[in-house]
Design a protein around this motif. Sequence first.
Motif, short mmCIF file in Angstrom:
data_model
loop_
_atom_site.label_atom_id
_atom_site.label_comp_id
_atom_site.label_asym_id
_atom_site.label_seq_id
_atom_site.Cartn_x
_atom_site.Cartn_y
_atom_site.Cartn_z
N GLY A 182 0.84 -1.21 0.00
CA GLY A 182 0.00 0.00 0.00
C GLY A 182 0.87 1.25 0.00
N GLY A 183 0.23 2.37 -0.32
CA GLY A 183 0.95 3.65 -0.28
C GLY A 183 1.36 3.98 1.15
N LYS A 184 0.57 3.49 2.10
CA LYS A 184 0.84 3.79 3.51
C LYS A 184 2.22 3.27 3.92
N TYR A 185 2.54 2.07 3.45
CA TYR A 185 3.84 1.51 3.84
C TYR A 185 4.98 2.23 3.12
N ALA A 207 -4.23 17.49 8.25
CA ALA A 207 -3.39 16.47 7.62
C ALA A 207 -3.89 15.07 7.94
N TRP A 208 -3.70 14.16 7.01
CA TRP A 208 -3.99 12.75 7.23
C TRP A 208 -3.18 12.32 8.46
N PRO A 209 -3.83 11.77 9.50
CA PRO A 209 -3.14 11.56 10.79
C PRO A 209 -1.95 10.61 10.73
N GLY A 257 -5.44 16.73 -1.71
CA GLY A 257 -5.39 16.62 -0.25
C GLY A 257 -6.48 15.78 0.40
N ASN A 258 -6.07 15.01 1.37
CA ASN A 258 -6.98 14.37 2.31
C ASN A 258 -6.76 15.10 3.63
N PRO A 259 -7.73 15.77 4.23
CA PRO A 259 -9.16 15.72 3.98
C PRO A 259 -9.72 16.87 3.14
N SER A 285 5.98 13.75 -1.42
CA SER A 285 4.70 14.14 -2.01
C SER A 285 3.80 12.91 -2.12
N ASP A 286 2.72 12.95 -1.35
CA ASP A 286 1.76 11.84 -1.33
C ASP A 286 0.69 12.13 -2.38
N GLU A 287 0.75 11.39 -3.48
CA GLU A 287 -0.14 11.68 -4.60
C GLU A 287 -1.10 10.52 -4.88
N VAL A 288 -1.56 9.86 -3.79
CA VAL A 288 -2.40 8.66 -3.99
C VAL A 288 -3.77 9.00 -4.61
N TYR A 289 -4.15 10.27 -4.57
CA TYR A 289 -5.46 10.63 -5.16
C TYR A 289 -5.32 11.28 -6.55
N THR A 290 -4.11 11.21 -7.13
CA THR A 290 -3.84 11.88 -8.41
C THR A 290 -4.89 11.63 -9.48
N ASN A 312 2.58 6.83 -4.52
CA ASN A 312 1.29 6.60 -5.15
C ASN A 312 0.79 5.21 -4.78
N SER A 313 -0.42 4.89 -5.18
CA SER A 313 -1.04 3.65 -4.73
C SER A 313 -2.05 3.16 -5.75
N PHE A 314 -2.30 1.87 -5.74
CA PHE A 314 -3.35 1.30 -6.59
C PHE A 314 -4.71 1.33 -5.88
N SER A 315 -4.68 1.62 -4.57
CA SER A 315 -5.88 1.48 -3.74
C SER A 315 -7.06 2.30 -4.22
N LYS A 316 -6.85 3.62 -4.29
CA LYS A 316 -7.98 4.53 -4.52
C LYS A 316 -8.34 4.58 -6.00
N THR A 317 -7.29 4.67 -6.83
CA THR A 317 -7.48 4.84 -8.26
C THR A 317 -8.18 3.67 -8.92
N PHE A 323 -5.90 -5.13 -1.95
CA PHE A 323 -4.74 -5.77 -2.58
C PHE A 323 -3.46 -5.39 -1.82
N ARG A 324 -3.47 -4.26 -1.18
CA ARG A 324 -2.32 -3.70 -0.48
C ARG A 324 -1.11 -3.57 -1.42
N VAL A 325 -1.23 -2.71 -2.37
CA VAL A 325 -0.08 -2.44 -3.23
C VAL A 325 -0.02 -0.95 -3.60
N1 PLP Z 1 -2.22 8.71 1.62
C1 PLP Z 1 -3.41 9.20 1.94
C2 PLP Z 1 -3.58 10.68 2.00
C3 PLP Z 1 -4.50 8.36 2.22
O1 PLP Z 1 -5.69 8.88 2.52
C4 PLP Z 1 -4.30 6.97 2.16
C5 PLP Z 1 -5.40 6.05 2.52
O2 PLP Z 1 -6.36 6.37 3.17
C6 PLP Z 1 -3.01 6.50 1.80
C7 PLP Z 1 -2.01 7.39 1.54
C8 PLP Z 1 -2.66 5.05 1.73
O3 PLP Z 1 -3.51 4.18 1.11
P1 PLP Z 1 -3.06 2.71 0.78
O4 PLP Z 1 -2.12 2.26 1.84
O5 PLP Z 1 -4.31 1.91 0.75
O6 PLP Z 1 -2.36 2.77 -0.54
#
Ligand code: PLP
Length: 463
Positions: A182-185, A207-209, A257-259, A285-290, A312-317, A323-325
């Motif tokens: 995941g992008g988180k890791y 900011a995302w906590p 941005g989240n939120p 730069s966290d661009e998971v919502y690109t 970046n991440s496959f999660s949201k897009t 899948f956690r990637v």
């Molecule tokens: N970055 C932001 C701002 C997010 O909101 C999230 C998920 O909520 C992530 C990264 C990580 O998502 P994931 O680990 O599912 O790729």
Amino acid sequence: MSEEELERLRKEVRRITAEIIRLVGSRLNLIKEIGRIKRRLDLQPTAPEVEEALRETVLNACEKHDIDKNLGMAILNLLIREGVELQIGGEGSSKGTILYELFGEAKKLDGLGKKIIHLEVGEPNYGPPEKVAEATYRALAAGYTHYTTSAGLPVLRKAVAGDLQDTYGMDVKPEQTIMTIGGKYAIYLAIKTIVGLGDEVIIFEPAWPVYRLCIEEAGGYPVAIRTRLEDAWSPDLEALEEAINPSTKMMIICNPGNPTGKIYDEGLLRKLVEIATENGLILLSDEVYTLLSFKPFKSILELTDRDFVYVNSFSKTYGMTGFRVGYAVSDEQTIRKMANMQSISVTSVPEFIQHGAVEALKCKEEADGYKKLIAERLEAACRELDGLPTRYHRPDGSFYIFPEVEVDGFDSVAFSWKLLKEKGVCVVPGTAFGDYPAFMRLSACIDIPLIKEGIRRMGDLLG
Ligand code: PLP
């Protein structure tokens, strides 16, 4: 003789260490006293000018005693953090507990068969494109069920580099990429790799906590720059420059941005890159919502080719949360360090999942469909919110809206509990993202009728 000398020196080291601990204890007692006085006077636990003066003192002392300034700053930051914790008396962690309890209650009510409307989740209700599921099954059936190298399968690293080249016209080498759980890791690994004990990291609140938690986990010190709805969530660059000091190591941006749903425009991004470069900071730069951008979007990859970590991440897009990637791009050395850390913790993203991810990169049309769906849902949510006493930044991207409730003394934590218990709707109180008690985060991850119904029930409670 030399053994005796060694023993004498060791004894002296023990004595000095014990003396340092005694002094730390005396310092903490003073801080407690200061905390009591501040509470009586209703003053904030943090005082930037006092911290600045302390820094000056420590830097001068380091010079005088020939001590590495980074070491001095690391020790000072630990002391400051400990002091702030003492003064807030664990209030920071209780905030997390309240949220945890709120979401736990929502799940419990779900389990009891109550139909809770989940406006809090950051996970879309759609799954991956058909082709991704098929490619993943195929890989699984064909026996792609092993570990891979920690940075990821060459075929996926090449596909990610190629995708970024096609999208941004940037020369990204596969060796500059790492596939993560995941992008988180990716964010966790980047922070753990780059941020040392006592280092400071700039974040922009709301900011995302997870940023704050990862920084603290690495022994670093999050320094929040507060942004405001009135400024369309753009950071004050003067405040940013003032917050940077010799201990500052990294700056994290979340774009879109989240939120807030905010997309940084090119001019602002260029300034942020310039400030990071001038001060020798790594820009994460966290661009998971690109791919959920509803207006023109510039990536950090288009603006700099050094001292950055792109996530970046496959999660949201692609609807692939489970899948956690995800992945990161940086210089080869940083990527190698992140890969080493991934190898001692989770080894790698599962092999068949990585094959599914290769297929996902070919699903731009499906991703575009998801984006249209989210845009429609956000539009419906905004229309519904317009009838309520709220104001908000119309989302430029992401799944989220972050409205402020224009009711005197509004307390989003108390409201969220009431909303859940009395109306069966779950939202995230603004305090999850910083000091935003009058705000709430709503997400567009469920179907339009439910989103509208959830917001209507909020309206009922607001009166
Ligand atoms: N970055 C932001 C701002 C997010 O909101 C999230 C998920 O909520 C992530 C990264 C990580 O998502 P994931 O680990 O599912 O790729």
